[in-house]
Structures are given as structure tokens and as C-alpha cells.
Design a protein around this motif. Sequence first.
Motif, short mmCIF file in Angstrom:
data_model
loop_
_atom_site.label_atom_id
_atom_site.label_comp_id
_atom_site.label_asym_id
_atom_site.label_seq_id
_atom_site.Cartn_x
_atom_site.Cartn_y
_atom_site.Cartn_z
N ARG A 1 -62.45 43.08 -18.10
CA ARG A 1 -61.04 42.69 -18.28
C ARG A 1 -60.55 41.95 -17.05
NH1 ARG A 1 -58.89 47.37 -22.14
NH2 ARG A 1 -60.01 46.56 -23.93
N LEU B 1 -56.87 53.73 -17.14
CA LEU B 1 -57.29 52.72 -18.12
C LEU B 1 -56.58 51.38 -17.98
CD1 LEU B 1 -57.60 55.13 -21.18
CD2 LEU B 1 -59.45 54.16 -19.80
N GLY B 2 -55.57 51.29 -17.12
CA GLY B 2 -54.99 49.97 -16.80
C GLY B 2 -54.03 49.41 -17.83
N ARG C 1 -60.55 58.74 -16.22
CA ARG C 1 -60.44 57.32 -15.88
C ARG C 1 -58.99 56.87 -15.98
NH1 ARG C 1 -64.96 57.89 -14.73
NH2 ARG C 1 -66.77 56.57 -15.12
N ILE D 1 -67.00 52.29 -21.74
CA ILE D 1 -65.61 52.00 -21.35
C ILE D 1 -65.58 51.26 -20.01
CG2 ILE D 1 -63.48 53.11 -20.52
CD1 ILE D 1 -63.78 55.13 -22.80
N ASP D 2 -66.44 51.67 -19.09
CA ASP D 2 -66.48 51.00 -17.78
C ASP D 2 -66.91 49.54 -17.93
OD1 ASP D 2 -65.64 53.30 -16.61
OD2 ASP D 2 -67.62 53.92 -15.87
N LEU E 1 -59.58 49.87 -27.26
CA LEU E 1 -60.55 50.25 -26.23
C LEU E 1 -61.79 50.89 -26.87
CD1 LEU E 1 -61.25 50.58 -23.20
CD2 LEU E 1 -60.14 52.80 -23.29
N GLU F 1 -53.71 49.91 -28.14
CA GLU F 1 -54.68 49.66 -27.07
C GLU F 1 -55.73 50.77 -26.97
OE1 GLU F 1 -53.25 47.12 -23.53
OE2 GLU F 1 -51.48 48.11 -24.33
N SER G 1 -63.88 47.76 -19.22
CA SER G 1 -62.85 47.65 -18.17
C SER G 1 -63.25 46.61 -17.13
CB SER G 1 -62.65 48.98 -17.45
OG SER G 1 -62.29 49.97 -18.37
N ASP G 2 -64.55 46.60 -16.76
CA ASP G 2 -64.99 45.66 -15.74
C ASP G 2 -64.88 44.22 -16.19
OD1 ASP G 2 -65.50 47.60 -13.95
OD2 ASP G 2 -67.68 47.59 -14.15
N LYS H 1 -68.32 42.07 -21.95
CA LYS H 1 -68.69 43.31 -21.26
C LYS H 1 -69.38 42.94 -19.95
CE LYS H 1 -68.42 45.75 -25.33
NZ LYS H 1 -67.73 44.71 -26.07
#
Length: 283
Positions: A209, A85-86, A83, A202-203, A19, A15, A206-207, A280
Motif C-alpha cells: 500500500r 492496519l492504517g 497489527r 496481510i503484511d 483487506l 475496508e 500492507s507493504d 503484494k
Amino acid sequence: MIRIAIQSKGRLNEESVELLRDAGVTIDEQKRKFLGRAANYPLEVLYLRDDDIPEVVADGSADIGIVGLNEVAETRADVNIVRRLGFGRCRISLAVPKTADYTSLQWFQGKTIATSYPNVLQRFFDDKGIKASIRVIKGSVEIAPAAGISDAIFDIVSSGGTLISNGLIEVERVFESEAVLIGGKNLSAEKQAILDSLLFRIDAVSDSRGKKYILMNLPSDKIDEAIRILPALRSPTVMPLAAEGWCSLHSVVKDCELWDKVEKLKALGAEGILVLQLDKVIE
Ligand code: PRT
Ligand code: ZN
């Protein structure tokens, strides 16, 4: 150039690489060595055991790293948590044999507990006023009670399956963990600028996901109601259709709310509902 430390193999490796890839940073996994170089970004990748990542970032041998928060807590490395990362979600818990007459934390007074996380456990016991003997074991901690090595264990739990198959029950969740991006405390301006650009990407990943892009046709007089069901990034996109009295509505929904919202929209008269993957989200 910025250097990131990631786990060389194990639960967080895949992962972490994914990422970076989703953030547009391509690392040639075939040619992977101890130190790799991204093809299209000013980034080097250092592949390490997870236990070593916090210290390597703290001492500046790597600028940033991806590692479990549990390892940061255990090593007490002087790094910034940049951050959450979930992924790699788990907890470190106290578990006792299921035959034990456990009623409260006081049970641990004077007991021996096997763990690979002595520092996290010692802090917890100090906080709770419990005096116990902590026995450090690296790996297969869950067999320690049955092997007569300890009375209980303090170990990582995710599904709980390992505890059950070893006749143990989780009695106290002490520390919640997930993979985190860590950063050194004294990055140069150049490295900080690269990190900021990486964080922007990365944000955006992540947003996206856990969300889907949804579009549908809807009678124009139902738009206001539909917007109440579908609050979007700013507001949903509404476009008129060639057919009189109809329009097309586009929005973004969370996976967990998707079916509930689809049912409500169908009841409003929505047709031709399409649900698409979202790659994204750049706000
Ligand atoms: O070789 P290296 O030192 O790099 O790897 P490692 O063997 O120390 O670590 P690894 O790859 O097992 O885990 C890396 C990180 O993943 C951990 O530090 C945690 O942050 C995170 N993580 C998430 C987990 C788990 N889930 C997990 N389930 N780490 C370990 N486990 C173990 C747990 O100890 C248990 O024995 O997996 C077993 C199964 O768990 P259950 O509850 O799902 O049965
Ligand atoms: Zn490890």
C-alpha cells in the motif's frame, strides 16, 4: 478453523472485507449472514457492531477481530493488538463551543462533557487532575452543547467538518486511533498457525500500500546515480537492453516520493518510464 469478528456495517466494514479479500480470503458478501465462512481459507467471519468486537475476542467467542483502537481503549478488553492496519484513522478529541473563553485544560474543571467514550476521557482527566462531570451519550454527541446537555464534548474527529458545522472547536487531541487487528490471549497452536499464515498475507498487502512499481530505460553510465535516487527492497533490478549503452531499471517507490524521483530520473536521461500498481510485496 479461526473466527474473525468484523463490523457488520459502518465505516470499517468495507475496508475490513477488502483487506481479507486482498489477502486471498474470499467471503461471499451476497450470502452474508451473522456468521459467514470463507470459501478458500479456514476462516469464519462473525459480523458484529464495532462496540462488541473487543469483548467477543477477549472472551474467546471470536479468535481475532478488526476494530478501531478507540473501541479497544474504551472497553479495556484484554486482547493483543496484533497489527495496526492504517485505515479508519481518526482521533478522540475534546471540543468546546467556539464562543467559549478557552485558554487551557483547566477550563474543563467542574464542567459537563458529553461523550460515548467515558472511560478514555476519565483516564485522561484523572491523569491531568481535572474534576469534571462526564455524561454518556450514544450518538449525535456533537449537538449536546447547543441542546444545553453539556458544556463541551469528547468525540471522534476525522476531517473536523462535523465540529465546524456544529459551532465547536477542537481544543485537545486526546487519543489517536486507526483500525487494528486484535487477537485473543490464549489461541490454540492450530489457531495461532492459521493467524500466522494470515498475518504473512496481510503484511504483504500492507507493504504494497502506498507504493508503486517503476521501470524505465536509462543510459548505462547513469545507473549508479539512478540507484542512489531509487533505493529498492534490496537494490533495483538492472537489465541490459539490446540497444548498446542502455539498460532497463526496475524498482519500487513510495507514492509520496514518486514525482520527485521521476523528475530526478528524467533529468538523468531516463526514458519510457512506466509506473505500475503494486499488488503484494513479499519480503
Ligand atoms: O453500528 P456500529 O456500532 O458498528 O457502528 P458505529 O456507528 O458505532 O461506528 P462507525 O461505523 O461510525 O465507526 C466505526 C469506527 O470507525 C470508529 O470506532 C472509529 O474507529 C472509526 N472512524 C474513523 C470514525 C470516524 N473516522 C468518524 N469520522 N468513527 C466515527 N466518525 C464520526 C465522528 O464521530 C463524527 O461525528 O463521523 C463524524 C464525522 O467526522 P468528521 O470529523 O470527518 O466530520
Ligand atoms: Zn458502535
